[in-house]
Motif scaffolding. Structure first.
Motif, PDB file in Angstrom:
ATOM      1  N   HIS A   1       0.786  -1.187  -0.081  1.00 38.99           N
ATOM      2  CA  HIS A   1       0.106   0.052  -0.046  1.00 38.99           C
ATOM      3  C   HIS A   1       0.800   1.093  -0.210  1.00 38.99           C
ATOM      4  CE1 HIS A   1      -3.696   2.233   0.512  1.00 38.99           C
ATOM      5  NE2 HIS A   1      -3.113   2.804   1.579  1.00 38.99           N
ATOM      6  N   VAL A   2       1.763   1.115   0.815  1.00 36.96           N
ATOM      7  CA  VAL A   2       2.868   2.414   0.951  1.00 36.96           C
ATOM      8  C   VAL A   2       3.611   2.522  -0.632  1.00 36.96           C
ATOM      9  CG1 VAL A   2       4.845   3.146   1.852  1.00 36.96           C
ATOM     10  CG2 VAL A   2       3.309   2.186   3.513  1.00 36.96           C
ATOM     11  N   LEU A   3       4.041   1.349  -1.353  1.00 40.91           N
ATOM     12  CA  LEU A   3       4.593   1.370  -2.436  1.00 40.91           C
ATOM     13  C   LEU A   3       3.790   1.786  -3.559  1.00 40.91           C
ATOM     14  CD1 LEU A   3       7.118   1.019  -4.149  1.00 40.91           C
ATOM     15  CD2 LEU A   3       6.431  -1.384  -4.551  1.00 40.91           C
ATOM     16  N   ASN A   4       2.439   1.607  -3.386  1.00 41.48           N
ATOM     17  CA  ASN A   4       1.404   2.117  -4.336  1.00 41.48           C
ATOM     18  C   ASN A   4       1.062   3.815  -4.279  1.00 41.48           C
ATOM     19  OD1 ASN A   4       1.216  -0.416  -5.531  1.00 41.48           O
ATOM     20  ND2 ASN A   4      -0.602  -0.921  -4.330  1.00 41.48           N
ATOM     21  N   GLU A   5       1.119   4.076  -3.112  1.00 39.56           N
ATOM     22  CA  GLU A   5       1.080   5.436  -2.837  1.00 39.56           C
ATOM     23  C   GLU A   5       1.990   6.354  -3.031  1.00 39.56           C
ATOM     24  OE1 GLU A   5      -0.815   8.993  -1.348  1.00 39.56           O
ATOM     25  OE2 GLU A   5      -1.723   6.903  -1.558  1.00 39.56           O
ATOM     26  N   MET A   6       3.076   5.867  -3.033  1.00 42.77           N
ATOM     27  CA  MET A   6       4.390   6.709  -3.447  1.00 42.77           C
ATOM     28  C   MET A   6       4.691   6.540  -4.955  1.00 42.77           C
ATOM     29  SD  MET A   6       7.486   6.298  -0.499  1.00 42.77           S
ATOM     30  CE  MET A   6       7.739   4.626  -0.857  1.00 42.77           C
ATOM     31  N   SER A   7       4.141   5.568  -5.363  1.00 36.89           N
ATOM     32  CA  SER A   7       4.141   5.226  -6.897  1.00 36.89           C
ATOM     33  C   SER A   7       3.297   6.353  -7.589  1.00 36.89           C
ATOM     34  CB  SER A   7       4.231   3.818  -7.311  1.00 36.89           C
ATOM     35  OG  SER A   7       5.077   2.996  -6.920  1.00 36.89           O
ATOM     36  N   SER A   8       2.142   6.412  -6.992  1.00 34.27           N
ATOM     37  CA  SER A   8       1.089   7.381  -7.704  1.00 34.27           C
ATOM     38  C   SER A   8       1.520   8.841  -7.427  1.00 34.27           C
ATOM     39  CB  SER A   8      -0.253   7.330  -6.967  1.00 34.27           C
ATOM     40  OG  SER A   8      -0.282   7.785  -5.516  1.00 34.27           O
ATOM     41  N   TRP A   9       2.520   9.182  -6.589  1.00 35.41           N
ATOM     42  CA  TRP A   9       2.881  10.436  -6.628  1.00 35.41           C
ATOM     43  C   TRP A   9       3.719  10.866  -7.930  1.00 35.41           C
ATOM     44  CZ3 TRP A   9       5.499  10.146  -1.136  1.00 35.41           C
ATOM     45  CH2 TRP A   9       4.577  10.053  -0.101  1.00 35.41           C
ATOM     46  N   CYS A  10       4.500   9.726  -8.563  1.00 35.47           N
ATOM     47  CA  CYS A  10       5.471   9.881  -9.609  1.00 35.47           C
ATOM     48  C   CYS A  10       4.509  10.431 -11.062  1.00 35.47           C
ATOM     49  CB  CYS A  10       6.131   8.959  -9.902  1.00 35.47           C
ATOM     50  SG  CYS A  10       7.146   8.325  -8.814  1.00 35.47           S
ATOM     51  N   LEU A  11       3.261   9.916 -10.830  1.00 30.16           N
ATOM     52  CA  LEU A  11       2.418  10.472 -12.016  1.00 30.16           C
ATOM     53  C   LEU A  11       1.658  11.987 -11.831  1.00 30.16           C
ATOM     54  CD1 LEU A  11       0.298   7.197 -11.972  1.00 30.16           C
ATOM     55  CD2 LEU A  11       2.208   7.746 -13.551  1.00 30.16           C
ATOM     56  N   GLN A  12       2.099  12.415 -10.924  1.00 26.39           N
ATOM     57  CA  GLN A  12       1.565  14.008 -10.568  1.00 26.39           C
ATOM     58  C   GLN A  12       2.808  15.060 -10.864  1.00 26.39           C
ATOM     59  OE1 GLN A  12       0.648  14.171  -6.415  1.00 26.39           O
ATOM     60  NE2 GLN A  12      -0.842  12.414  -6.641  1.00 26.39           N
ATOM     61  N   ASP A  13       2.316  16.169 -11.122  1.00 26.55           N
ATOM     62  CA  ASP A  13       3.298  17.431 -11.381  1.00 26.55           C
ATOM     63  C   ASP A  13       4.249  17.652  -9.993  1.00 26.55           C
ATOM     64  OD1 ASP A  13       4.850  19.340 -12.185  1.00 26.55           O
ATOM     65  OD2 ASP A  13       3.297  20.592 -11.878  1.00 26.55           O
ATOM     66  N   LEU A  14       5.373  17.134  -9.715  1.00 24.21           N
ATOM     67  CA  LEU A  14       6.118  17.272  -8.679  1.00 24.21           C
ATOM     68  C   LEU A  14       6.889  18.503  -8.559  1.00 24.21           C
ATOM     69  CD1 LEU A  14       7.165  13.484  -8.319  1.00 24.21           C
ATOM     70  CD2 LEU A  14       5.335  14.627  -7.124  1.00 24.21           C
ATOM     71  N   GLY A  15       6.609  19.423  -9.646  1.00 22.80           N
ATOM     72  CA  GLY A  15       7.480  20.770  -9.315  1.00 22.80           C
ATOM     73  C   GLY A  15       8.925  20.572  -9.855  1.00 22.80           C
ATOM     74  N   ALA A  16       9.637  20.826  -8.916  1.00 21.42           N
ATOM     75  CA  ALA A  16      11.339  20.881  -9.378  1.00 21.42           C
ATOM     76  C   ALA A  16      11.777  19.527  -9.659  1.00 21.42           C
ATOM     77  CB  ALA A  16      12.108  21.657  -8.138  1.00 21.42           C
TER      78      ALA A  16
END
Length: 106
Positions: free
Chosen positions: A66-81
């Motif tokens: 679940h933690v891995l899926n959550e963090m992986s989903s962040w990579c699909l977002q605009d993370l800025g810098a």
């Protein structure tokens, strides 16, 4: 700073809803430390409970996925810098190895 990060992760426990905020406000080294402390605490607790709770490692493995899926989903977002994207990608890479270790223990 490390003590503050450790205290924040300890307060978070297995509730990952606060994980993104912790990662966003922490420098990469402290975010990595926090992820590692969270994994170590969860895995150690599960191993200690194995004698009395037979499915503790299975539950731990589920939480790590679940933690891995959550963090992986962040990579699909605009993370800025670019440095922020690198931080998130590094956390995901390290957590993949942690998840693999949990799976082997399971």
């Amino acid at each position: 700073l490390a003590r503050i990060a450790a205290a924040e992760v300890a307060a978070m426990g297995v509730d990952i809803s606060q994980l993104r905020a912790f990662v966003d406000r922490s420098i990469a080294a402290l975010a990595l430390l926090g992820i590692q402390l969270m994994w170590t605490t969860d895995t150690q607790t599960a191993l200690e409970q194995c004698k009395v709770k037979k499915n503790s490692m299975k539950e731990c493995n589920t939480r790590q996925n679940h933690v891995l899926n959550e963090m992986s989903s962040w990579c699909l977002q605009d993370l800025g810098a670019k440095v922020n994207r690198k931080k998130i990608e590094t956390l995901v890479t390290v957590h993949v190895h942690q998840r693999d270790t949990t799976t082997e223990l399971f």
